[in-house]
Design a protein around this motif. Structure first.
Motif, mmCIF file in Angstrom:
data_model
loop_
_atom_site.group_PDB
_atom_site.id
_atom_site.type_symbol
_atom_site.label_atom_id
_atom_site.label_comp_id
_atom_site.label_asym_id
_atom_site.label_seq_id
_atom_site.Cartn_x
_atom_site.Cartn_y
_atom_site.Cartn_z
ATOM 1 N N LEU A 152 8.153 2.699 -13.368
ATOM 2 C CA LEU A 152 6.638 1.574 -12.588
ATOM 3 C C LEU A 152 5.793 2.726 -13.066
ATOM 4 N N TYR A 153 5.009 1.707 -12.998
ATOM 5 C CA TYR A 153 2.851 2.707 -12.565
ATOM 6 C C TYR A 153 2.354 2.290 -12.224
ATOM 7 N N LEU A 154 1.056 3.117 -12.083
ATOM 8 C CA LEU A 154 0.022 2.322 -11.167
ATOM 9 C C LEU A 154 -1.017 1.851 -12.392
ATOM 10 N N VAL A 203 -8.581 1.147 -6.953
ATOM 11 C CA VAL A 203 -8.206 0.508 -5.522
ATOM 12 C C VAL A 203 -7.720 1.054 -4.743
ATOM 13 N N LEU A 204 -6.961 2.454 -5.198
ATOM 14 C CA LEU A 204 -5.767 2.748 -4.387
ATOM 15 C C LEU A 204 -6.666 4.588 -3.659
ATOM 16 N N PRO A 205 -7.478 4.770 -3.428
ATOM 17 C CA PRO A 205 -8.579 5.630 -2.759
ATOM 18 C C PRO A 205 -9.611 5.179 -1.660
ATOM 19 N N VAL A 206 -10.158 3.963 -2.691
ATOM 20 C CA VAL A 206 -10.503 3.103 -1.768
ATOM 21 C C VAL A 206 -9.761 2.292 -0.403
ATOM 22 N N TYR A 238 1.285 -1.180 -0.113
ATOM 23 C CA TYR A 238 -0.230 -0.181 0.077
ATOM 24 C C TYR A 238 1.104 0.984 -0.198
ATOM 25 N N ARG A 239 2.326 1.188 1.231
ATOM 26 C CA ARG A 239 3.089 2.395 0.634
ATOM 27 C C ARG A 239 3.763 2.378 -0.595
ATOM 28 N N LEU A 240 4.180 1.348 -1.044
ATOM 29 C CA LEU A 240 4.810 1.912 -2.489
ATOM 30 C C LEU A 240 3.553 2.142 -3.171
ATOM 31 N N MET A 241 2.336 1.611 -3.168
ATOM 32 C CA MET A 241 1.472 1.892 -4.462
ATOM 33 C C MET A 241 1.415 3.844 -4.208
ATOM 34 N N ALA A 299 2.839 5.904 -2.723
ATOM 35 C CA ALA A 299 4.244 6.798 -3.329
ATOM 36 C C ALA A 299 4.339 6.908 -5.324
ATOM 37 N N LEU A 300 4.392 6.044 -5.719
ATOM 38 C CA LEU A 300 3.803 6.287 -7.356
ATOM 39 C C LEU A 300 2.703 6.836 -7.182
ATOM 40 N N GLU A 301 1.557 6.208 -6.833
ATOM 41 C CA GLU A 301 0.535 7.659 -6.890
ATOM 42 C C GLU A 301 1.117 9.549 -7.775
ATOM 43 N N GLY A 302 2.009 9.429 -6.861
ATOM 44 C CA GLY A 302 2.454 10.815 -6.414
ATOM 45 C C GLY A 302 3.621 11.326 -7.075
ATOM 46 N N MET A 303 4.125 10.241 -7.890
ATOM 47 C CA MET A 303 5.222 10.317 -8.546
ATOM 48 C C MET A 303 5.237 9.995 -9.681
ATOM 49 N N GLY A 304 4.176 9.164 -9.912
ATOM 50 C CA GLY A 304 3.864 9.276 -11.517
ATOM 51 C C GLY A 304 4.935 8.039 -11.949
#
Length: 166
Positions: free
Chosen positions: A98-100, A107-110, A43-46, A48-53
């Protein structure tokens, strides 16, 4: 739970109490994330990815403070689950970023809501306004702890007087 209560009742040091509180909160967050088949580290990794693209794994590893091997295992698991994908960098095809995925972004907002509910429950306890002071205090402790020597300094040693070989 009995172990935690014993630790709390035995005038434990600050580090033990911080570790206990952290353990209990992390366990609650793991349970909240379990329905999504994602661990807290994933979850932490996801997040971080959300904010970094799109980002290289080495950069992400530094951001989430994981070694490259651990990050690789987490990315592999998230890749198999369809939450994260590896793509060639648009500017340099030799680099993999790496990308989401769409699924991960959906699913990340949930999952954020599930994790935030845990934080809200903690912040709404009788601690109340003190949470802000505790957080500031813990940041200061972390800053000081990061400056601690990893090896104790015992000063000059005379091994002969101790009866041991150096």
């Amino acid at each position: 739970m009995k172990i935690e209560l014993v630790i709390m009742q035995n005038n434990s040091g600050l580090a033990e109490l911080i570790m206990l509180a952290g353990h209990l909160v992390m366990t609650a967050k793991e349970k909240a994330l379990a329905p999504y088949n994602v661990t807290l580290s994933e979850y932490r990794l996801m997040s971080a990815l959300e904010g970094m693209g799109g980002v290289m794994a080495t950069v992400l590893a530094r951001e989430v403070k994981l070694d490259n091997g651990t990050l690789s295992r987490l990315v592999n698991r998230l890749d198999r689950a369809g939450m994260v994908e590896r793509r060639s960098d648009e500017k340099d095809r030799r680099r993999i970023c790496l990308y989401l995925t769409d699924k991960g972004s959906t699913v990340l907002p949930v999952m954020n809501d599930a994790a935030m509910r845990i934080d809200s429950m903690i912040n709404s306890t009788e601690v109340g306004v003190e949470v802000e002071h505790i957080a500031r205090f813990l940041r200061t402790v972390a800053e000081h702890a990061s400056n601690l020597k990893t090896e104790p300094d015992y000063g000059p040693r005379n091994f002969a007087t101790l009866g041991v070989a150096p």
